[in-house]
Write a protein that holds these residues in place. Structure first.
Motif, short mmCIF file in Angstrom:
data_model
loop_
_atom_site.label_atom_id
_atom_site.label_comp_id
_atom_site.label_asym_id
_atom_site.label_seq_id
_atom_site.Cartn_x
_atom_site.Cartn_y
_atom_site.Cartn_z
N LYS A 72 0.83 -1.20 0.00
CA LYS A 72 0.00 0.00 0.00
C LYS A 72 0.87 1.25 0.00
O LYS A 72 0.69 2.15 -0.82
CB LYS A 72 -0.92 -0.01 1.22
N PHE A 73 1.83 1.29 0.92
CA PHE A 73 2.73 2.44 1.03
C PHE A 73 4.17 1.98 0.86
O PHE A 73 4.56 0.93 1.39
CB PHE A 73 2.59 3.13 2.39
N ALA A 122 6.68 9.26 1.53
CA ALA A 122 6.23 7.91 1.20
C ALA A 122 5.28 7.96 0.00
O ALA A 122 4.54 8.94 -0.19
CB ALA A 122 5.55 7.27 2.39
N THR A 168 2.13 6.13 -2.29
CA THR A 168 1.01 5.20 -2.24
C THR A 168 1.00 4.40 -3.53
O THR A 168 0.83 4.95 -4.61
CB THR A 168 -0.33 5.95 -2.09
N ALA A 179 3.14 -2.33 4.16
CA ALA A 179 3.93 -1.11 3.99
C ALA A 179 5.39 -1.53 3.92
O ALA A 179 5.86 -2.33 4.75
CB ALA A 179 3.72 -0.15 5.16
N ALA A 194 0.20 -2.53 6.85
CA ALA A 194 -0.21 -1.18 6.44
C ALA A 194 -1.35 -0.69 7.31
O ALA A 194 -2.29 -1.43 7.62
CB ALA A 194 -0.62 -1.18 4.97
N PRO A 226 0.65 6.65 5.77
CA PRO A 226 2.07 6.29 5.81
C PRO A 226 2.69 6.52 7.19
O PRO A 226 3.51 5.71 7.64
CB PRO A 226 2.69 7.23 4.76
N SER A 232 1.84 3.77 9.43
CA SER A 232 2.43 2.52 8.96
C SER A 232 3.91 2.42 9.30
O SER A 232 4.41 1.33 9.62
CB SER A 232 2.24 2.40 7.45
N PHE A 233 4.65 3.54 9.21
CA PHE A 233 6.10 3.50 9.36
C PHE A 233 6.62 4.06 10.67
O PHE A 233 7.67 3.62 11.16
CB PHE A 233 6.77 4.25 8.20
#
Length: 336
Positions: free
Chosen positions: A79-80, A89, A91, A99, A126, A130, A133-134
């Motif tokens: 996804k990311f 990031a 998409t 992710a 994900a 973003p 996610s990260f």
């Protein structure tokens, strides 16, 4: 996607990650060939050999590798995608459930001298954005890996249940599983650090190195070997193979106060791999995977390798400053 380059049964790699790993392996195989042929230029990217700020130079092959991974992962469950080569990031698939953070080409400054370089990546579940996610603790990673482009091309993978090692066959261009459950020896007498920065290090790091380099007649009573490849994947691969410890500590230089390596793309995935192989990874004091980054490109000090060696580095930092000062003058009393 065509036929998989990973010549392994489906159950070796969890099915929810297999397609993404197949795509990554495909790019790795193509990059290894391009590097071996010294095909490292692209007319579109001649201007890429420039300073990205903070002393990091972006080479044309960095951009080529970044574009290759982005293109290969389009249409996958990613996804990311967060890349060291991109400010923000991307998409790739709004319906994806993974992710991926990636350093598409780590150590590209080593290309000209034919030293090991590589690609490093981390997989996370994900979330909605973003950032969610990260920007999370490293221990929430669900997979990680690296490729090392050297005399042989290896792909190292983990999904939280041991470490797998794959070798690229140069004739068939397929990866073959050559080892499962890689394990790092707990203790080693080999360390890697850039000794030219000695004057900039904190006192605990200098004391630790002094005690190692004092050899068999010093307080550690062992002769240590020092290595420095200036290649994170090269250092990691050596440690996975024969043990040792790698140190890239914070130091007093401007821009190095919080270390130099990127947490998301380098420290976290390597730490996950090292821990899965029985080693340890810290920022010299605290566990790397317990850290939550505040930005995509945040930097971090990094110490990893054989568990006993990494723990000893942390022990030097635990000492009160007055005691560390005494050790710096009088040599350490630590023993193996």
């Amino acid at each position: 996607m065509g036929e998989s380059r990973l010549a392994v049964p489906d159950n070796i790699i969890p099915p929810q990650y297999r397609d993404v790993i197949d795509r990554i392996a495909d790019v790795v195989a193509e990059l290894s060939l391009r590097i071996a042929k010294n095909d490292t230029r692209d007319p579109r990217h001649e201007s890429a050999n420039s300073d990205r700020g903070g002393g990091d130079v972006q080479k044309a092959l960095d951009v080529i590798a970044d574009e290759a991974f982005c293109a290969a992962l389009a249409g996958s469950q990613v996804k990311f995608l967060a890349s060291e080569e991109q400010e923000e990031a991307l998409t790739l698939n709004p319906q994806g459930n993974l992710a991926l953070a990636i350093d598409p080409l780590d150590g590209s400054s080593n290309i000209d001298v034919n030293a090991p370089i590589g690609s490093i990546f981390a997989l996370y579940p994900a979330e909605e954005s973003p950032e969610d996610s990260f920007l999370r603790p490293g221990f929430e990673m669900c997979g990680a890996g690296y490729a090392v482009y050297g005399p042989q091309c290896f792909l190292i993978l983990t999904f939280g249940e041991g470490v797998q090692k794959y070798l690229l066959d140069p004739e068939t261009r397929c990866f073959h599983l050559v080892e499962q459950n890689l394990s790092i020896t707990r203790k080693s007498w080999e360390f890697a650090i850039n000794a030219s920065n000695y004057r900039h290090w904190s006192r605990p790091i200098r004391v630790w190195v002094d005690d190692c380099t004092a050899g068999a007649t010093g307080p550690r009573e062992k002769n240590f070997n020092m290595r420095w490849l200036a290649s994170l994947v090269g250092e990691t691969h050596r440690i996975l193979t024969r043990g040792g410890v790698f140190l890239y500590p914070a130091d007093s230089r401007r821009g190095y106060e919080r270390g130099r390596l990127r947490y998301l793309y380098e420290c976290a995935p390597i730490a996950f791999i090292i821990e899965q192989a029985g080693g340890q990874a810290t920022d010299a004091l605290n566990r790397t995977l317990d850290h939550t980054p505040r930005s995509l490109h945040e930097r971090s000090p990094f110490v990893f390798g054989s568990a006993d060696n990494v723990a000893r580095v942390a022990a030097y930092h635990d000492l009160p400053e007055a005691e560390t000062t005494a050790l710096f003058s009088n040599r350490s009393l630590f023993r193996m």
